[in-house]
Scaffold this motif. Structure first.
Motif, mmCIF file in Angstrom:
data_model
loop_
_atom_site.group_PDB
_atom_site.id
_atom_site.type_symbol
_atom_site.label_atom_id
_atom_site.label_comp_id
_atom_site.label_asym_id
_atom_site.label_seq_id
_atom_site.Cartn_x
_atom_site.Cartn_y
_atom_site.Cartn_z
ATOM 1 N N ARG A 1 31.488 36.701 62.748
ATOM 2 C CA ARG A 1 32.584 36.907 61.789
ATOM 3 C C ARG A 1 33.676 35.851 61.974
ATOM 4 N N GLY A 2 34.040 35.568 63.221
ATOM 5 C CA GLY A 2 35.083 34.577 63.467
ATOM 6 C C GLY A 2 34.707 33.201 62.956
ATOM 7 N N ARG A 3 33.492 32.773 63.290
ATOM 8 C CA ARG A 3 33.058 31.438 62.871
ATOM 9 C C ARG A 3 32.913 31.356 61.353
ATOM 10 N N SER B 1 46.326 40.946 54.952
ATOM 11 C CA SER B 1 47.235 40.277 54.027
ATOM 12 C C SER B 1 47.196 38.763 54.201
ATOM 13 N N GLY B 2 47.708 38.039 53.189
ATOM 14 C CA GLY B 2 47.806 36.591 53.243
ATOM 15 C C GLY B 2 46.445 35.913 53.133
ATOM 16 N N SER B 3 46.472 34.599 53.276
ATOM 17 C CA SER B 3 45.228 33.818 53.208
ATOM 18 C C SER B 3 44.256 34.248 54.300
ATOM 19 N N CYS C 1 38.474 39.525 54.428
ATOM 20 C CA CYS C 1 37.890 40.512 53.494
ATOM 21 C C CYS C 1 36.612 39.981 52.861
ATOM 22 N N GLU C 2 36.594 38.686 52.555
ATOM 23 C CA GLU C 2 35.395 38.083 51.979
ATOM 24 C C GLU C 2 34.213 38.191 52.950
ATOM 25 N N LEU D 1 32.476 38.980 45.992
ATOM 26 C CA LEU D 1 32.960 37.710 46.551
ATOM 27 C C LEU D 1 33.671 36.894 45.480
ATOM 28 N N LYS D 2 34.854 36.375 45.816
ATOM 29 C CA LYS D 2 35.670 35.661 44.829
ATOM 30 C C LYS D 2 36.169 34.306 45.311
#
Length: 414
Positions: A304-306, A361-363, A369-370, A382-383
């Motif tokens: 997830r991090g990468r 929140s934020g970028s 979330c994606e 996915l957006k």
């Protein structure tokens, strides 16, 4: 064009694909369920299988577990085109478990074909089984694994289902396990495999604090977030624990970093890699040093991090390293068994990072979330990127990277 986009542009598949772990009783990953969206939304077609086969066998089915790289099988949901095809493509029987799509009707033609596939050595799985659905019972002497949606069944019905399936001699998979209590209940019922988010859900212990060498790691992280951080001060903190210094140098010297020369001190590593890269590895060590948690949880955090970092780079977002940290630490509450709000009071992170972890929140929160949507197979939501093929390539890259990092962080000799 960003460097990350250039690096993966030549490696795009015409499908999106994510992997959902299937766990054994001891929390090891026993298999993966392939969440595939290609030509047919209901399952894999023959062309989907041919297109994804090399990527699945070369990357997705391999993981680092208990000191070595393992290859595990994959549940592949297939269409009628595959079930009824005169001949399957070159599909290694030991690497794939063919899963019948939801709503499969056991017509005489399908049953005959499935029995033929089983006789040829293919393993078959039946999804969404309920004990009162007698129509599917005709398949119980043919399939090898039966998946039970535990979220839809009460404890009494679940018990009745387990008794019935044990009598049929099939292996049972408990699906959609949302917490540890439900997992333990299914464990007592004799299920063989387990699937769901139960490993990623914390069991908070009120008042629990981060202790041991993690305190030193937090001091190190605090100093790394200091604009006036100096290599000398960072080395002073790390040297308080010889084991911590050893681990940092071990991962820095590993193949996961790929340096051409051996690094002998933290200050030398900072000079070669820079503070941002050392920040990355300090966060990785914070995650990887929790020895009483399943390796599968740590693997998921690494992936997830990468992936957050790679998507941020492709989308042209600033501070890709912060996207990495947010993705990596988004399940730190499950790893530490400390509620996320309490955890954020103990971890020295920026307000922007903490806000993303607490409120998405934020970028930073948007990219996280994606990735969470992608992991669930919710590809329609996915957006961030118009071309969804970049998600799959980023995910595949992150999966391989996580395996390499786990090898580098392992104490065992390879």
């Amino acid at each position: 064009m960003t460097r990350a986009r250039e690096a993966i542009e030549d490696d795009l598949l015409n499908v999106v694909l994510a992997c959902r772990p299937v766990y054994a009783r001891n929390h090891d990953v026993a298999a993966f369920e392939l969440l595939l969206q290609g030509e047919h939304p209901q399952g894999a077609s023959l062309s989907d299988i041919e297109a994804t086969g090399p990527a699945i066998l070369g990357t997705y089915t391999q993981l680092f577990q208990r000191g070595r790289v393992h290859t595990v099988p994959s549940f592949l949901k297939v269409t009628d085109e595959v079930i009824l095809a005169p001949q399957l493509p070159d599909l290694p029987k030991k690497h794939y478990i063919l899963e019948l799509p939801k709503g499969t009707l056991p017509t005489s033609e399908r049953v005959k074909r499935l029995r033929h596939l089983a006789q040829r050595g293919y393993r078959l799985a039946l999804a969404d089984y309920a004990p009162d659905d007698g129509e599917l019972d005709v398949l119980l002497d043919t399939v090898h694994i039966v998946k039970v949606d535990t979220r839809r069944l009460s404890d009494d019905v679940l018990h009745r289902t387990a008794v019935k399936l044990r009598g049929c001699g099939v292996e049972m998979l408990a699906d959609n396990l949302d917490n540890g209590e439900r997992f333990r209940h299914c464990l007592k019922l004799g299920f063989h495999y387990y699937q769901g988010d139960f490993l990623a859900k914390p069991s908070p212990i009120k008042g629990k604090k981060i202790t041991g060498n993690k305190l030193l790691l937090l001091q190190l992280l605090s100093e790394l977030h200091n604009p006036d951080a100096s290599p000398t001060r960072l080395e002073e903190i790390a040297l308080k624990d010889a084991n911590l210094t050893y681990r940092i140098l071990k991962v820095v010297n590993s193949a996961a970093v790929g340096l051409r020369r051996e690094v002998h001190s933290l200050s030398h590593a900072i000079a070669l890699l820079g503070l941002e890269e050392i920040k990355r590895w300090a966060n990785l060590l914070l995650v990887g040093s929790e020895g009483n948690k399943p390796e599968a949880l740590i693997r998921g955090m690494l992936v997830r991090g990468r992936m957050c970092e790679v998507l941020a780079e492709i989308a042209g977002r600033d501070n890709a390293i912060n996207h990495f940290i947010v993705g990596l630490l988004s399940q730190l509450d499950a790893l530490m068994d400390i509620a996320m709000p309490e955890l954020m009071e103990q971890v020295p992170l920026s307000r922007e990072v903490k806000s993303a972890l607490l409120h998405r929140s934020g970028s930073l929160g948007e990219v996280l979330c994606e990735v969470e949507l992608y992991e669930k197979g919710d590809f329609s939501g996915l957006k961030l990127l118009q071309d969804k093929r970049f998600y799959e390539s980023a995910y595949r890259h992150s999966t391989a990277w996580a395996r390499q990092v786990q090898q580098a962080m392992s104490y065992r000799d390879h």
